[in-house]
Design a protein around this motif. Structure first.
Motif, PDB file in Angstrom:
ATOM      1  N   GLN A  71       0.708  -1.020   0.121  1.00  0.00           N
ATOM      2  CA  GLN A  71       0.733  -0.432   0.184  1.00  0.00           C
ATOM      3  C   GLN A  71       0.694   1.369  -0.084  1.00  0.00           C
ATOM      4  OE1 GLN A  71      -2.412  -0.376   3.844  1.00  0.00           O
ATOM      5  NE2 GLN A  71      -3.921   1.830   1.832  1.00  0.00           N
ATOM      6  N   THR A  74       2.588   1.503  -3.538  1.00  0.00           N
ATOM      7  CA  THR A  74       1.158   2.267  -4.411  1.00  0.00           C
ATOM      8  C   THR A  74       0.809   3.881  -3.910  1.00  0.00           C
ATOM      9  OG1 THR A  74       0.283   0.232  -4.984  1.00  0.00           O
ATOM     10  CG2 THR A  74      -0.919   2.287  -5.054  1.00  0.00           C
ATOM     11  N   LEU A  75       1.009   4.614  -2.848  1.00  0.00           N
ATOM     12  CA  LEU A  75       0.863   5.392  -3.018  1.00  0.00           C
ATOM     13  C   LEU A  75       2.108   6.199  -3.230  1.00  0.00           C
ATOM     14  CD1 LEU A  75      -1.494   7.472  -1.409  1.00  0.00           C
ATOM     15  CD2 LEU A  75      -0.986   6.652   0.900  1.00  0.00           C
ATOM     16  N   ARG A  77       4.497   6.383  -5.004  1.00  0.00           N
ATOM     17  CA  ARG A  77       3.900   6.097  -6.775  1.00  0.00           C
ATOM     18  C   ARG A  77       3.589   7.182  -7.563  1.00  0.00           C
ATOM     19  NH1 ARG A  77       4.917   0.377  -6.276  1.00  0.00           N
ATOM     20  NH2 ARG A  77       7.318  -0.356  -6.849  1.00  0.00           N
ATOM     21  N   SER A  78       2.028   7.433  -6.942  1.00  0.00           N
ATOM     22  CA  SER A  78       1.093   8.049  -6.869  1.00  0.00           C
ATOM     23  C   SER A  78       0.998   9.226  -7.044  1.00  0.00           C
ATOM     24  CB  SER A  78      -0.506   7.301  -6.389  1.00  0.00           C
ATOM     25  OG  SER A  78      -0.705   7.848  -5.177  1.00  0.00           O
ATOM     26  N   GLU A  79       2.120   9.298  -6.183  1.00  0.00           N
ATOM     27  CA  GLU A  79       2.286  10.968  -6.251  1.00  0.00           C
ATOM     28  C   GLU A  79       3.676  11.485  -6.708  1.00  0.00           C
ATOM     29  OE1 GLU A  79       0.432  13.097  -4.823  1.00  0.00           O
ATOM     30  OE2 GLU A  79      -1.437  12.198  -4.229  1.00  0.00           O
ATOM     31  N   ARG A 262      -2.862  10.879   4.275  1.00  0.00           N
ATOM     32  CA  ARG A 262      -3.684  10.773   3.771  1.00  0.00           C
ATOM     33  C   ARG A 262      -4.189   9.182   5.274  1.00  0.00           C
ATOM     34  NH1 ARG A 262      -3.155  10.183  -1.712  1.00  0.00           N
ATOM     35  NH2 ARG A 262      -2.746  12.102  -2.387  1.00  0.00           N
TER      36      ARG A 262
END
Length: 328
Positions: A71, A74-75, A77-79, A262
């Motif tokens: 998790q 993924t978080l 990489r999304s930023e 988040r």
């Protein structure tokens, strides 16, 4: 053939007759950046943020806990952040109220020798950046500590134990002062031994000029303490007010602008009481989002100024625009 065409042809022939010229980059790389400081007006005050350098934590999963497998990566990489390494900034605030020059936290410094580089060679730059900003450490009247961890108080003294701020008082909670100078607390994680040794060396040099911070009370005019325990037993954030303007210096309320915003209830490995820290973080973030409070975070991306707003089950970080009319 008209004169214009004849002139152009003549220029072409002349250029063709010249030897070819190739530019060479003969200058060496500089290898260093500009001093990191940023100055702006805040109400009637002048504020200067100075960097102590970046603080690399290494693998994020080792420092931030409570996530499902994968998790965090993924978080991040999304930023557009490195999923394999978390790096924090260190943004110390110097506030000129016109009456006092106040420093909020000191950075890592070099008081503890090799231990001062436990997070790598990029820390310990606050004093140099302060001087580059035109501020002499001897001008500091008051050092206000959010807590007594290494990256917040270890630059109170130099390697020989001399005060780096010879004319300053130091404001800290009695809870943190007692806890981080007590050898009986050298237990648990390995970092507790150097953390306590460093706090003892740095804080003891100012024992005759301490101010005890109390929740809800002014430390000095315009600066009020807000208890936010958990990261340490006495961790405190500070509301800075000038007229109708309020800014909160959040210390280590949240270490990462994505992971702990988040998911405010995730925990952090260096917290004394991780669950209490998460509760403090969640409660204060809700307040700041509701009130649209300007924040200065010690560990968020340079220079650490911005706002939080509700985003999904947590919060988003919205950096303040760098003011082109600022003084820096």
């Amino acid at each position: 053939m008209n004169l214009r065409r004849r002139a152009l042809m003549g220029a072409g022939f002349a250029a063709a007759a010249l030897p070819l010229f190739r530019a060479e980059a003969a200058a060496p790389f500089v290898g260093r950046g500009a001093p990191a400081w940023y100055r702006f007006r805040f109400g009637d005050y002048e504020a200067t943020i100075v960097s102590d350098g970046s603080l690399p934590l290494g693998k994020p999963d080792d420092s931030f806990t409570g996530a499902q497998p994968g998790q965090i990566a993924t978080l991040l990489r999304s930023e557009f952040l490195d999923p394999a390494s978390a790096t924090l900034e260190q943004n110390a605030l110097i506030l000129n109220t016109g009456r006092q020059l106040i420093l909020f936290d000191t950075g890592m410094g070099d008081s503890m020798g090799e231990a001062s580089k436990m997070f790598g060679p990029t820390t310990g730059r606050m004093l140099a950046n302060m001087r580059a900003a035109g501020i002499d450490p001897a001008q500091i009247d008051l050092v206000v500590l959010s807590h007594a961890h290494c990256d917040h108080c270890w630059a109170l003294v130099d390697g020989q134990g001399n005060r780096n701020f010879p004319n300053a008082q130091v404001a800290v909670t009695e809870a943190d002062l007692r806890y981080w100078t007590d050898d009986a607390n050298k237990r648990g994680p390995a970092f507790m031994v150097p953390f306590i040794d460093g706090a003892k060396k740095n804080l003891s040099a100012y024992r005759d000029r301490m101010i005890m911070v109390r929740d809800g009370q002014e430390v000095t005019a315009g600066v009020s303490a807000i208890s936010a325990p958990g990261h340490t037993v006495g961790h405190t954030i500070y509301a800075i007010s000038s007229g109708p303007n309020t800014m909160v210096y959040t210390g280590d309320l949240a270490h990462h602008q994505v992971l702990l915003l988040r998911h405010p209830m995730w925990e952090f490995a260096f917290d004394t009481d991780p669950k209490q820290s998460a509760q403090s973080r969640s409660r204060q973030l809700e307040r700041f989002a509701t009130d649209r409070t300007m924040l200065l975070s010690y560990h968020f991306p340079w220079p650490g100024l911005g706002h939080v707003a509700k985003q999904g089950e947590g919060y988003g970080w919205y950096p303040a625009g760098m003011d082109v009319t600022s003084l820096g």
